[in-house]
Design a protein around this motif. Structure first.
Motif, mmCIF file in Angstrom:
data_model
loop_
_atom_site.group_PDB
_atom_site.id
_atom_site.type_symbol
_atom_site.label_atom_id
_atom_site.label_comp_id
_atom_site.label_asym_id
_atom_site.label_seq_id
_atom_site.Cartn_x
_atom_site.Cartn_y
_atom_site.Cartn_z
ATOM 1 N N GLU A 55 -6.588 54.240 53.526
ATOM 2 C CA GLU A 55 -6.055 53.167 54.387
ATOM 3 C C GLU A 55 -4.529 53.323 54.371
ATOM 4 O OE1 GLU A 55 -6.990 50.381 56.269
ATOM 5 O OE2 GLU A 55 -4.826 50.316 56.483
ATOM 6 N N SER A 85 -2.312 52.046 57.027
ATOM 7 C CA SER A 85 -1.568 51.251 58.022
ATOM 8 C C SER A 85 -0.279 50.705 57.407
ATOM 9 C CB SER A 85 -2.438 50.074 58.500
ATOM 10 O OG SER A 85 -2.726 49.252 57.360
ATOM 11 N N ARG A 140 -16.707 59.996 58.034
ATOM 12 C CA ARG A 140 -15.686 60.970 58.504
ATOM 13 C C ARG A 140 -16.348 62.214 59.044
ATOM 14 N NH1 ARG A 140 -10.542 61.053 54.504
ATOM 15 N NH2 ARG A 140 -9.356 59.398 55.532
ATOM 16 N N ASN A 198 -10.453 44.450 68.717
ATOM 17 C CA ASN A 198 -11.566 45.303 69.178
ATOM 18 C C ASN A 198 -12.479 44.531 70.128
ATOM 19 O OD1 ASN A 198 -10.844 47.615 67.764
ATOM 20 N ND2 ASN A 198 -11.717 46.810 65.854
ATOM 21 N N SER A 243 -16.892 43.985 65.320
ATOM 22 C CA SER A 243 -15.770 44.890 65.663
ATOM 23 C C SER A 243 -16.181 46.342 65.420
ATOM 24 C CB SER A 243 -14.575 44.490 64.788
ATOM 25 O OG SER A 243 -13.831 45.604 64.427
ATOM 26 N N ALA A 244 -16.923 46.588 64.334
ATOM 27 C CA ALA A 244 -17.372 47.966 64.046
ATOM 28 C C ALA A 244 -18.383 48.409 65.106
ATOM 29 C CB ALA A 244 -18.015 48.005 62.659
ATOM 30 N N SER A 303 -16.410 49.144 68.402
ATOM 31 C CA SER A 303 -15.408 50.225 68.424
ATOM 32 C C SER A 303 -16.004 51.538 67.944
ATOM 33 C CB SER A 303 -14.234 49.834 67.519
ATOM 34 O OG SER A 303 -14.744 49.759 66.187
ATOM 35 N N ARG A 304 -17.137 51.478 67.234
ATOM 36 C CA ARG A 304 -17.747 52.698 66.669
ATOM 37 C C ARG A 304 -16.741 53.481 65.822
ATOM 38 N NH1 ARG A 304 -22.365 51.260 66.484
ATOM 39 N NH2 ARG A 304 -22.935 53.309 65.722
ATOM 40 N N GLU A 305 -15.698 52.845 65.332
ATOM 41 C CA GLU A 305 -14.631 53.546 64.598
ATOM 42 C C GLU A 305 -15.148 53.876 63.190
ATOM 43 O OE1 GLU A 305 -12.186 52.452 62.114
ATOM 44 O OE2 GLU A 305 -11.227 54.399 62.368
ATOM 45 N N PRO A 306 -15.058 55.163 62.761
ATOM 46 C CA PRO A 306 -15.672 55.580 61.488
ATOM 47 C C PRO A 306 -15.305 54.702 60.296
ATOM 48 C CG PRO A 306 -14.781 57.474 62.656
ATOM 49 C CD PRO A 306 -14.379 56.265 63.428
ATOM 50 N N LEU A 352 -14.417 51.575 60.131
ATOM 51 C CA LEU A 352 -15.051 50.251 60.172
ATOM 52 C C LEU A 352 -16.552 50.388 59.883
ATOM 53 C CD1 LEU A 352 -13.265 48.729 63.303
ATOM 54 C CD2 LEU A 352 -12.927 48.104 60.892
#
Lengths: 219, 361, 286, 213
Positions: free
Chosen positions: A211, A213, B135, B184, B315-316, B319-322, B324
């Motif tokens: 992380e 950010s 990832r 998101n 939100s996950a 967004s399908r963001e890895p 999250l």
């Protein structure tokens, strides 16, 4: 270099934070104590002033560009400057060399705190009682089974907390205590596990550099 | 009195098998003395612990009550100590044999923290495994949150009534997880609103969140091929003051009369003012926050409320963001571990006499 | 049913006015209210009451002006309890604004006792009976530092004296010499004392909580991590009741508020019920 | 009704009325009071930071008590100020990394022990927990209800499977516990908000106007 050093530091100091929970050896406890009391404390002290810098810049900017309500930024800046002078030079309770007393009239920092900051701060939250009352009348509806269950429980609690509740029936206050000790604890503990796992994940990702950010915009 | 008479007739039986050992897994300077109960344990007042540095002259250093078999003594490292324990009844005491000499010293690992170490390795391991898996792009399944259907219906209703949609992100900053999750969901709402060409109003109270949200809305419109729909006047910064922000949103609700209000993000006490005015204007209100203290008010004032972690899952999901997705999956498996721990420990706790709770001390 | 249409569109300021009246009347015409002490406050009182001679009571002031009306009566009740029983008292705060309120509360109770005191022995002397250690940010420094050495975290106290030189601090090295640590808080500081100081050093922790976050704290009371709790103004009134039995002088602000609290709660319940009746009537008509 | 004659009591009362004026509508008095609050609060922060922290715990030990090695910490802390110097603004990450790394590290075992291990301990079905309520045999029922509530609430926040079948039933039960928990929070929050108003009125009616004794 710009990212490798910070990521290395966040890992090292993360480990320094973890180890003392697992070893009571005087060398470990002593060195962690030194790092916390002498390094972490002094480093963090500077951060306190940082927030101030951006606040003042926002309000100087507001005055220069005469944005809406810019006049009030003067109130903020003058209030800040005057109180800082009284506080820094006059001391926390008037022990500084700047005189903070004229005859019987005192105006040292503790007086300013108790008579400007306290009334403003506590009245700000006293407003909430009015917003609560208005929302109670116009917005809180038993619009679903869930909301109905919520409101019924709230009514029981609100009456049970009062001396009136005790007069209605001596069992009511103990029933309120039961609600707090069993169903409330069950639901808040269930919710709490999720929050605990989430904050554990966040702390772990920060230390391991996953992380990032906090590194901020500029790469 | 009875005890005294009895004692007067026979001498008290002393405690036996006195052992003294360095307290394990501590920072040193402590020796634990243990012994077996004196046969007369039920009629004595307790046990006195006596210490000596040369094994000859002893002095009292501690006292514990009846039927106790352990005492921890503060000592100096590097000095040998001998211990004797005396059974005490009123003024009569009988001494045990002296223990062999003991020496206190610090240990590197605190073994009462063993469970804490195992728990850290388990939960840490799970979280890291799912980060690694996410990832590598492995498909991670998350169920659709019921709240997201409510989002689609709300935008649909606003379109039927030809009224705008209001999206309030709350007073959080970029360091609040709820604000990031809300952005998101804003992206999704902006796409839906764009498809139906329904105006979307997004007032802000944090300058940084405002700049990020502006880009997100613009990007959502371009992704559905309608960059022309983006209107800079609709996504704007109001004020950083908590109550002034709420008052400004009330003004928008009364003037623009949006048919759907989204109150999703980090809120504090000002949520009451916003949710109330929204309820009066008759709009559909979908709320979502992880600030537990505001959730009860949203549940009673809004039509649908996304509760705590559901906000992160929504939100996950969107967004399908890895990162999250891995967080949600890792925490889900963490919950499985907690289910298992509760089940197994309860079985042991119910069926056997093993003091299971001491494990979790 | 035009009545409900009218009721539905009442101006917000009328509701504010009704609430103000309902709260003011019981203050102007007070009727004595008795309060029943519940177990959480009882356990906290007993824990403070049983602090041995050689140990100290540590109070963490963690409320700012926003929640002072709820938390201050709690702090004052505990300070009166400690001064009356001659329990050694050390105070600190994790944030800056609570420190000002700590000075205010400690000064107020000291004046209350010294107004009654006749000899040097039974008056309250700073440095002998209590110490205000002050504020050392960030919170992690006192949370983890007090377990090893209190004077390491607070080399000098709020008024600039050397902490170790004060009579009240003689024999007080770290949290092992603390009978119980009570965090009077409007936020989540009590959780940190449990998670950081209790996990690493095993100190007993009690809390005086604003009622807003109280429901989340009961999970730590059920496990025994919190020895006792005071919850909201009612919790303060309970503690005031127990302290009053030690015939300690001083106004009991929380107990005085119970009349207004009763009136306000009944009004809010009435508002919700009327509002819902109107809501269901209009929904059936549609 | 003996109105107070103390200057500062009048200042406190008038400032309180400025804030209460927001109830009528947002107006210059409210804006003045709000900005004054932020200004003086930060003046107080600066005062306490200097007298309480920077001087006694940082500068004085180095300058007068010869603990020179603290200079290293002072320099690292000063790096926070590089944020305003564009060319070397990346160096602000060094003090941030130290503070954030240490606090994240210290949080991990604390959260695990206090918020997971001990909470599991309080929920386990075992005679020790039955007797914890000291309610005799009823304690068994309370612990079972608590156990069911925790498991069902936790299942509501399980996202890897649809809420169908057994999971559907447990999450339905879970939402009931959650709503009772929210009801409890709601009731207590009403008490909290009202108490804050009562506290202010006790000051205005008592210390200022002297209506109540």
């Amino acid at each position: 270099m710009k990212t490798r050093i910070p990521l290395f530091l966040v890992l090292v100091f993360g480990i320094v934070g973890i180890i003392p929970y697992y070893s009571q050896h005087p060398i470990i406890q002593g060195s962690e104590n030194f790092i916390r009391n002498d390094v972490i404390r002094i480093v963090a002290a500077f951060a306190l002033i940082l927030g101030l810098g951006s606040l003042l810049r926002v309000h100087f900017d507001k005055i220069r560009r005469s944005r809406p309500n810019w006049q009030y930024s003067y109130v903020l800046i003058i209030g800040f400057v005057v109180s800082s002078i009284i506080g820094l030079l006059g001391g926390r309770v008037g022990e500084g060399f700047l005189p903070t007393q004229i005859g019987g009239f005192e105006f040292h920092m503790q007086v300013l705190f108790e008579n400007i900051i306290v009334p403003l701060g506590s009245t700000m939250f006293a407003l909430l009682a009015f917003f609560m009352a208005s929302a109670a009348y116009r917005a809180f509806r038993a619009r679903s089974l869930d909301a109905t269950l919520l409101l019924v429980t709230a009514f029981i609690i609100m009456i049970g907390l009062l001396p009136l509740g005790d007069r209605i029936s001596p069992h009511l206050p103990s029933f309120v205590q039961w609600i707090m000790d069993i169903p409330n604890v069950a639901s808040k503990r269930g919710i709490g596990f999720g929050i605990a796992l989430g904050s554990l994940a966040t702390s772990l990702k920060i230390i391991l550099g996953i992380e990032r950010s906090w590194l901020g915009g500029s790469k | 009195m009875v005890a005294l008479i009895l004692v007067g007739l026979f001498a008290l039986a002393p405690p036996t098998n006195v052992q003294a050992l360095d307290t394990p897994g501590d920072g040193g300077e402590a020796i634990t003395v243990e012994w077996q109960l004196s046969p007369d344990d039920n009629i004595i007042d307790g046990y006195e612990i006596h210490r000596s540095e040369d094994g000859v002259d002893f002095a009292m250093v501690g006292f514990v009550g009846r039927s106790r078999t352990r005492y921890e003594d503060n000592t100096d490292d590097g000095q040998e100590y001998y211990y004797k324990v005396a059974a005490l009844a009123d003024t009569v005491r009988t001494f045990s044999e002296s223990s062999p000499p003991a020496l206190s010293s610090p240990q590197w690992f605190n073994n009462s923290a063993l469970i804490l170490l195992i728990a850290m390795l388990i939960f840490g391991g799970i979280i890291l495994y799912y980060i690694y898996v996410a990832r590598k792009g492995k498909e991670l399944y998350i169920r659709k949150i019921a709240g997201l259907e409510a989002v689609d219906d709300a935008v649909g209703r606003a379109t039927e009534m030809g009224k705008p949609v209001l999206y309030v992100i709350g007073i959080g900053t970029m360091s609040n997880i709820a604000s990031i999750a809300s952005i998101n969901i804003l992206a999704e709402v902006a796409k839906k609103a764009g498809q139906y060409e329904t105006p979307l109003i997004v007032p802000h109270s944090d300058p940084i969140v405002y700049t990020v949200a502006r880009e997100v809305v613009k990007e959502s419109y371009t992704s559905i091929g309608r960059p022309d729909l983006f209107d800079p006047d609709k996504v704007f910064f109001v004020t950083q003051s908590q109550f002034a922000y709420a008052a400004a949103i009330d003004g928008i609700m009364v003037r623009e009369r949006p048919a759907a209000n989204f109150l999703i993000g980090w809120f504090r006490a000002e949520s009451l003012i916003i949710a109330e005015t929204g309820a009066i204007t008759g709009a559909i209100q979908i709320a979502g926050t992880d600030s537990v203290s505001q959730l009860p008010f949203f549940v009673t004032a809004c039509d649908y409320t996304i509760i705590g972690e559901e906000l992160y899952a929504a939100s996950a999901y969107l967004s399908r963001e890895p990162m999250l997705l891995s967080a949600i999956k890792g925490e889900d498996v963490g919950k499985m571990v907690i289910f298992a721990a509760l089940g197994i420990a309860s079985l042991i706790g119910l069926l056997t006499r093993f003091p299971i709770l001491t494990i979790f001390q | 049913m035009k009545i409900f249409d009218y009721l539905a569109t009442i101006d917000r300021r009328i509701i504010y006015f009704i609430l103000a009246i309902v709260v003011i009347l019981p203050l102007v015409f007070p009727r004595p209210q008795s309060v029943r002490v519940m177990t959480p406050a009882q356990k906290l009182f007993e824990a403070v009451d049983s602090i041995p001679e050689e140990k100290v009571l540590l109070i963490d002031f963690d409320y700012d002006p926003q929640t002072a009306p709820e938390n201050e009566p709690m702090a004052i009740a505990i300070i009166r309890h400690a001064f009356e029983k001659r329990i050694k008292l050390a105070a600190l705060s994790l944030y800056v604004q609570p420190l000002g309120l700590a000075v205010k509360a400690l000064d107020q109770v000291r004046e209350e006792f010294n107004a009654q005191a006749t000899t040097y022995e039974d008056s309250i002397i700073y440095g002998r009976d209590y110490v205000l250690l002050g504020w050392q940010p960030p919170p992690i420094v006192p949370l983890l530092g007090l377990g090893i050495s209190i004077s390491g975290v607070y080399p000098t106290d709020y008024y600039g004296y050397r902490t170790d030189s004060l009579p009240v601090m003689q024999g007080i090295r770290n949290l092992n010499n603390v009978g119980i640590l009570v965090s009077v808080s409007g936020g989540s500081a009590p959780l940190w004392w449990v998670a950081y100081s209790q996990v690493r050093y095993g100190v007993a922790v009690g809390a005086g909580l604003t009622a807003v976050s109280a429901s989340e704290f009961f999970i730590y009371y059920q496990t025994g991590q919190f020895t006792g709790l005071m919850v909201g103004m009612k919790g303060a009134a309970e503690y005031e009741e127990m302290v009053a039995q030690l015939d300690v002088p001083g106004r009991r602000r929380a107990s005085e508020a119970l009349g207004s609290l009763t009136a306000a709660h009944l009004t809010i319940i009435a508002f919700i019920i009327i509002g819902n009746i109107g809501y269901f009537v209009r929904r059936r008509r549609k | 009704m003996n109105i107070s004659t103390a200057f500062w009591v009048w200042v406190s009362a008038l400032l309180s009325l400025c804030i209460f004026s927001f109830l009528y509508k947002d107006n210059p008095f409210y804006k003045f009071a709000e900005h004054l609050f932020v200004g003086v609060s930060n003046g107080y922060l600066v005062t306490l930071t200097w007298h309480g922290v920077l001087w006694p715990a940082a500068l004085r030990p180095v300058l007068f008590e010869g603990r020179w090695w603290l200079i290293i910490a002072l320099i690292v802390g000063a790096l926070y100020l590089t944020r305003f110097i564009p060319r070397i603004s990346w160096m602000v990450r060094i003090p941030i990394a130290i503070s954030m790394g240490y606090s994240s590290g210290a949080a991990i075992p604390a959260v695990i022990q206090a918020d997971i291990v001990r909470q599991v301990q309080g929920t386990i079905l075992t005679p020790d927990n039955f007797s914890r309520w000291n309610a005799g045999s009823a304690g068994v029922i309370w612990t079972i209800i608590l156990f069911i509530g925790v498991v069902c609430t936790l299942s509501y926040f399980y996202f890897s499977r649809e809420h169908k079948g057994v999971l559907g039933v447990t999450s339905r039960i879970g939402i009931i516990f959650i709503m009772v928990g929210f009801g409890a929070a709601f009731g207590y929050t009403v008490m909290a908000r009202i108490s804050l108003l009562i506290g202010r009125l006790q000051f205005l009616l008592g210390d200022w106007l002297g209506i109540i004794q």
